[in-house]
Design a protein around this motif. Structure first.
Motif, PDB file in Angstrom:
ATOM      1  N   ASP A 165      89.660  -1.055 -14.472  1.00  0.00           N
ATOM      2  CA  ASP A 165      89.218  -0.051 -13.503  1.00  0.00           C
ATOM      3  C   ASP A 165      89.693  -0.485 -12.121  1.00  0.00           C
ATOM      4  O   ASP A 165      89.439  -1.617 -11.693  1.00  0.00           O
ATOM      5  CB  ASP A 165      87.687   0.085 -13.513  1.00  0.00           C
ATOM      6  N   CYS A 166      90.382   0.407 -11.442  1.00  0.00           N
ATOM      7  CA  CYS A 166      90.965   0.095 -10.141  1.00  0.00           C
ATOM      8  C   CYS A 166      90.072   0.627  -9.022  1.00  0.00           C
ATOM      9  O   CYS A 166      89.863   1.838  -8.934  1.00  0.00           O
ATOM     10  CB  CYS A 166      92.352   0.718 -10.010  1.00  0.00           C
ATOM     11  N   PRO A 167      89.552  -0.257  -8.160  1.00  0.00           N
ATOM     12  CA  PRO A 167      88.773   0.221  -7.014  1.00  0.00           C
ATOM     13  C   PRO A 167      89.638   1.104  -6.117  1.00  0.00           C
ATOM     14  O   PRO A 167      90.845   0.881  -5.971  1.00  0.00           O
ATOM     15  CB  PRO A 167      88.368  -1.071  -6.294  1.00  0.00           C
ATOM     16  N   ARG A 168      88.988   2.123  -5.532  1.00  0.00           N
ATOM     17  CA  ARG A 168      89.685   2.991  -4.584  1.00  0.00           C
ATOM     18  C   ARG A 168      88.958   2.978  -3.246  1.00  0.00           C
ATOM     19  O   ARG A 168      87.808   2.553  -3.154  1.00  0.00           O
ATOM     20  CB  ARG A 168      89.756   4.426  -5.113  1.00  0.00           C
ATOM     21  N   VAL A 169      89.630   3.460  -2.226  1.00  0.00           N
ATOM     22  CA  VAL A 169      89.047   3.447  -0.893  1.00  0.00           C
ATOM     23  C   VAL A 169      89.501   4.696  -0.144  1.00  0.00           C
ATOM     24  O   VAL A 169      90.623   5.174  -0.330  1.00  0.00           O
ATOM     25  CB  VAL A 169      89.468   2.168  -0.125  1.00  0.00           C
ATOM     26  N   LEU A 170      88.605   5.244   0.663  1.00  0.00           N
ATOM     27  CA  LEU A 170      88.988   6.252   1.648  1.00  0.00           C
ATOM     28  C   LEU A 170      89.415   5.514   2.907  1.00  0.00           C
ATOM     29  O   LEU A 170      88.720   4.592   3.355  1.00  0.00           O
ATOM     30  CB  LEU A 170      87.823   7.181   1.974  1.00  0.00           C
ATOM     31  N   CYS A 171      90.525   5.910   3.487  1.00  0.00           N
ATOM     32  CA  CYS A 171      90.995   5.204   4.670  1.00  0.00           C
ATOM     33  C   CYS A 171      91.858   6.116   5.534  1.00  0.00           C
ATOM     34  O   CYS A 171      92.303   7.188   5.100  1.00  0.00           O
ATOM     35  CB  CYS A 171      91.774   3.945   4.284  1.00  0.00           C
ATOM     36  N   ALA A 172      92.074   5.662   6.744  1.00  0.00           N
ATOM     37  CA  ALA A 172      92.886   6.402   7.705  1.00  0.00           C
ATOM     38  C   ALA A 172      93.439   5.422   8.726  1.00  0.00           C
ATOM     39  O   ALA A 172      92.944   4.290   8.858  1.00  0.00           O
ATOM     40  CB  ALA A 172      92.068   7.485   8.388  1.00  0.00           C
ATOM     41  N   ALA A 173      94.437   5.843   9.460  1.00  0.00           N
ATOM     42  CA  ALA A 173      95.006   5.011  10.519  1.00  0.00           C
ATOM     43  C   ALA A 173      94.056   4.976  11.713  1.00  0.00           C
ATOM     44  O   ALA A 173      93.351   5.949  11.986  1.00  0.00           O
ATOM     45  CB  ALA A 173      96.355   5.574  10.947  1.00  0.00           C
ATOM     46  N   PRO A 174      94.006   3.858  12.443  1.00  0.00           N
ATOM     47  CA  PRO A 174      93.157   3.790  13.637  1.00  0.00           C
ATOM     48  C   PRO A 174      93.439   4.922  14.619  1.00  0.00           C
ATOM     49  O   PRO A 174      92.510   5.455  15.238  1.00  0.00           O
ATOM     50  CB  PRO A 174      93.521   2.424  14.238  1.00  0.00           C
ATOM     51  N   VAL A 209     104.386   8.990  -0.344  1.00  0.00           N
ATOM     52  CA  VAL A 209     104.433   9.904   0.799  1.00  0.00           C
ATOM     53  C   VAL A 209     103.047  10.032   1.422  1.00  0.00           C
ATOM     54  O   VAL A 209     102.899  10.048   2.647  1.00  0.00           O
ATOM     55  CB  VAL A 209     104.975  11.282   0.368  1.00  0.00           C
ATOM     56  N   LEU A 210     102.010  10.096   0.579  1.00  0.00           N
ATOM     57  CA  LEU A 210     100.642  10.151   1.095  1.00  0.00           C
ATOM     58  C   LEU A 210     100.340   8.937   1.966  1.00  0.00           C
ATOM     59  O   LEU A 210      99.745   9.061   3.041  1.00  0.00           O
ATOM     60  CB  LEU A 210      99.631  10.196  -0.062  1.00  0.00           C
ATOM     61  N   THR A 211     100.738   7.774   1.494  1.00  0.00           N
ATOM     62  CA  THR A 211     100.487   6.556   2.270  1.00  0.00           C
ATOM     63  C   THR A 211     101.192   6.618   3.620  1.00  0.00           C
ATOM     64  O   THR A 211     100.601   6.262   4.656  1.00  0.00           O
ATOM     65  CB  THR A 211     100.964   5.324   1.486  1.00  0.00           C
ATOM     66  N   HIS A 212     102.434   7.058   3.635  1.00  0.00           N
ATOM     67  CA  HIS A 212     103.171   7.151   4.902  1.00  0.00           C
ATOM     68  C   HIS A 212     102.498   8.141   5.854  1.00  0.00           C
ATOM     69  O   HIS A 212     102.393   7.875   7.057  1.00  0.00           O
ATOM     70  CB  HIS A 212     104.620   7.557   4.641  1.00  0.00           C
ATOM     71  N   TRP A 213     102.051   9.269   5.330  1.00  0.00           N
ATOM     72  CA  TRP A 213     101.361  10.242   6.183  1.00  0.00           C
ATOM     73  C   TRP A 213     100.099   9.634   6.784  1.00  0.00           C
ATOM     74  O   TRP A 213      99.796   9.844   7.964  1.00  0.00           O
ATOM     75  CB  TRP A 213     101.010  11.494   5.388  1.00  0.00           C
ATOM     76  N   ALA A 214      99.352   8.906   5.953  1.00  0.00           N
ATOM     77  CA  ALA A 214      98.131   8.276   6.463  1.00  0.00           C
ATOM     78  C   ALA A 214      98.470   7.251   7.542  1.00  0.00           C
ATOM     79  O   ALA A 214      97.806   7.191   8.588  1.00  0.00           O
ATOM     80  CB  ALA A 214      97.366   7.624   5.315  1.00  0.00           C
ATOM     81  N   LEU A 215      99.494   6.443   7.315  1.00  0.00           N
ATOM     82  CA  LEU A 215      99.895   5.435   8.306  1.00  0.00           C
ATOM     83  C   LEU A 215     100.329   6.075   9.622  1.00  0.00           C
ATOM     84  O   LEU A 215     100.139   5.500  10.697  1.00  0.00           O
ATOM     85  CB  LEU A 215     101.034   4.579   7.748  1.00  0.00           C
ATOM     86  N   GLU A 216     100.881   7.273   9.530  1.00  0.00           N
ATOM     87  CA  GLU A 216     101.324   7.970  10.737  1.00  0.00           C
ATOM     88  C   GLU A 216     100.195   8.709  11.450  1.00  0.00           C
ATOM     89  O   GLU A 216     100.413   9.339  12.482  1.00  0.00           O
ATOM     90  CB  GLU A 216     102.438   8.952  10.377  1.00  0.00           C
ATOM     91  N   GLY A 217      98.969   8.624  10.885  1.00  0.00           N
ATOM     92  CA  GLY A 217      97.817   9.216  11.557  1.00  0.00           C
ATOM     93  C   GLY A 217      97.584  10.679  11.287  1.00  0.00           C
ATOM     94  O   GLY A 217      96.939  11.375  12.084  1.00  0.00           O
ATOM     95  N   HIS A 218      98.044  11.168  10.127  1.00  0.00           N
ATOM     96  CA  HIS A 218      97.922  12.591   9.841  1.00  0.00           C
ATOM     97  C   HIS A 218      96.646  12.961   9.091  1.00  0.00           C
ATOM     98  O   HIS A 218      96.381  14.151   8.883  1.00  0.00           O
ATOM     99  CB  HIS A 218      99.132  13.078   9.049  1.00  0.00           C
ATOM    100  N   GLY A 219      95.855  11.982   8.652  1.00  0.00           N
ATOM    101  CA  GLY A 219      94.628  12.339   7.956  1.00  0.00           C
ATOM    102  C   GLY A 219      94.025  11.189   7.176  1.00  0.00           C
ATOM    103  O   GLY A 219      94.478  10.045   7.238  1.00  0.00           O
ATOM    104  N   ILE A 220      92.973  11.536   6.418  1.00  0.00           N
ATOM    105  CA  ILE A 220      92.256  10.584   5.573  1.00  0.00           C
ATOM    106  C   ILE A 220      92.829  10.679   4.161  1.00  0.00           C
ATOM    107  O   ILE A 220      93.095  11.774   3.658  1.00  0.00           O
ATOM    108  CB  ILE A 220      90.748  10.892   5.558  1.00  0.00           C
ATOM    109  N   VAL A 221      93.006   9.546   3.514  1.00  0.00           N
ATOM    110  CA  VAL A 221      93.580   9.517   2.183  1.00  0.00           C
ATOM    111  C   VAL A 221      92.690   8.705   1.262  1.00  0.00           C
ATOM    112  O   VAL A 221      91.997   7.769   1.696  1.00  0.00           O
ATOM    113  CB  VAL A 221      95.013   8.928   2.225  1.00  0.00           C
ATOM    114  N   MET A 222      92.670   9.040  -0.017  1.00  0.00           N
ATOM    115  CA  MET A 222      91.986   8.244  -1.035  1.00  0.00           C
ATOM    116  C   MET A 222      93.059   7.557  -1.879  1.00  0.00           C
ATOM    117  O   MET A 222      93.895   8.235  -2.488  1.00  0.00           O
ATOM    118  CB  MET A 222      91.110   9.120  -1.924  1.00  0.00           C
ATOM    119  N   LYS A 223      93.031   6.230  -1.886  1.00  0.00           N
ATOM    120  CA  LYS A 223      94.071   5.474  -2.582  1.00  0.00           C
ATOM    121  C   LYS A 223      93.462   4.320  -3.376  1.00  0.00           C
ATOM    122  O   LYS A 223      92.451   3.740  -2.971  1.00  0.00           O
ATOM    123  CB  LYS A 223      95.056   4.878  -1.566  1.00  0.00           C
ATOM    124  N   PRO A 224      94.096   3.933  -4.494  1.00  0.00           N
ATOM    125  CA  PRO A 224      93.709   2.682  -5.142  1.00  0.00           C
ATOM    126  C   PRO A 224      93.936   1.514  -4.187  1.00  0.00           C
ATOM    127  O   PRO A 224      94.941   1.489  -3.460  1.00  0.00           O
ATOM    128  CB  PRO A 224      94.653   2.603  -6.349  1.00  0.00           C
TER     129      PRO A 224
END
Length: 302
Positions: free
Chosen positions: A160-169, A228-243
């Protein structure tokens, strides 16, 4: 062997729907693949495919022959597997698929190590976040995040892989840190979603004080590509749910910041899927066992 090669080529063309793609998969030229199909058609006395300059579709005779061809190839694979068991020298080619994140971080780096241990086994690895049909695409095994919809497949749970909601500062400075998951249901925040054609409306399963709740989320961007989702999150475009394993470095270095830590996402299952058969191919069993051990040993934890 030439006739068997012709049948194998026909099966891959049928499964992939493209002569060039099948040729690449089999490591032959498109001309060789086309010649093998023509030889098979001459032998059978029927056309197996309708060909135009842009499309290639099976005829009714082709559809019928594919059913028998699958049985022939499976019988040959089982016979080769029996020999492999006796000689302790498994050989042949495995067709394997994995999601991009899992494949890039765990499967691809370990393939050369597996090949070194079993030099007679060749690996054809495909990486994609889209849903895959193991039977239609001729796959021996597919690594999978989530729960499979096809109950006709066998499943080997890995972890089971833990996931996290996260966003760029930068995003949180602009939009504010959400204090409750209800804020994700509104237009107060932009959520970045992994979507593929035919996917249902997206919901994030979050563990709250009253148990798991499925929070419907929307946002300005969606894609079927996890990186692509990760890159968008890093660029500050929103909140993402990722493993966690996909973004652990970004979290540790502060490029992404956890959101709603009191309501974390439910962990997602990582498993390996393979077809129901009378007996499992020894080379597939070896590969799956090897990768399960490797993933469990290297999976980062929060």
């Amino acid at each position: 062997m030439a006739y068997l090669d012709n049948i194998r080529t026909f099966a891959r063309v049928y499964e992939l729907g493209n002569m060039s793609a099948a040729a690449r998969d089999l490591r032959v030229s498109a001309a060789v693949a086309s010649s093998r199909i023509s030889q098979l058609e001459d032998h059978l006395g029927v056309r197996l495919f309708h060909r135009t300059t842009r499309t290639l579709t099976p005829t009714e005779q082709g559809k019928t022959f594919y059913q028998g061809a699958g049985k022939i190839l499976e019988a040959v694979e089982e016979a080769e597997a029996d020999i492999s068991d006796i000689t302790d020298s498994p050989r042949g080619t495995l067709y394997v698929a994995a999601p991009l994140g899992v494949g890039q971080r765990f499967i691809a780096p370990a393939v050369p190590k597996f090949k070194a241990a079993y030099p007679l086994i060749n690996i054809r690895l495909r990486l994609s976040d889209r849903k895959l049909d193991l039977a239609a695409e001729g796959l021996d095994a597919a690594f999978f995040l989530g729960l499979p919809e096809d109950s006709n497949l066998r499943i080997r749970k890995i972890t089971d892989c833990p996931r996290v909601l996260c966003a760029a500062p930068a995003y949180l400075e602009r939009m504010g840190q959400p204090q409750h998951s209800d804020e994700l249901r509104t237009d107060a925040h932009d959520c970045l979603n992994l979507r593929y054609p035919g996917a249902p409306e997206f919901q994030w399963p979050l563990e709250g004080p009253n148990g798991v709740q499925r929070v419907p989320v929307t946002g300005p961007f969606e894609t079927d590509h996890g990186e692509v989702l990760t890159h968008w999150a890093l660029e500050g475009h929103g909140i993402v749910m990722k493993p966690v394993f996909e973004i652990s470095e970004h979290l540790s270095e502060g490029r992404l910041v956890p959101v709603l830590p009191e309501e974390p996402p439910v962990p997602i299952q990582l498993a390996c899927l393979y077809m129901h058969r009378r007996r499992q191919d020894p080379k597939a069993r070896l590969f799956i066992d090897f990768m399960v051990e490797h993933i469990q040993a290297t999976m980062p934890r929060p």
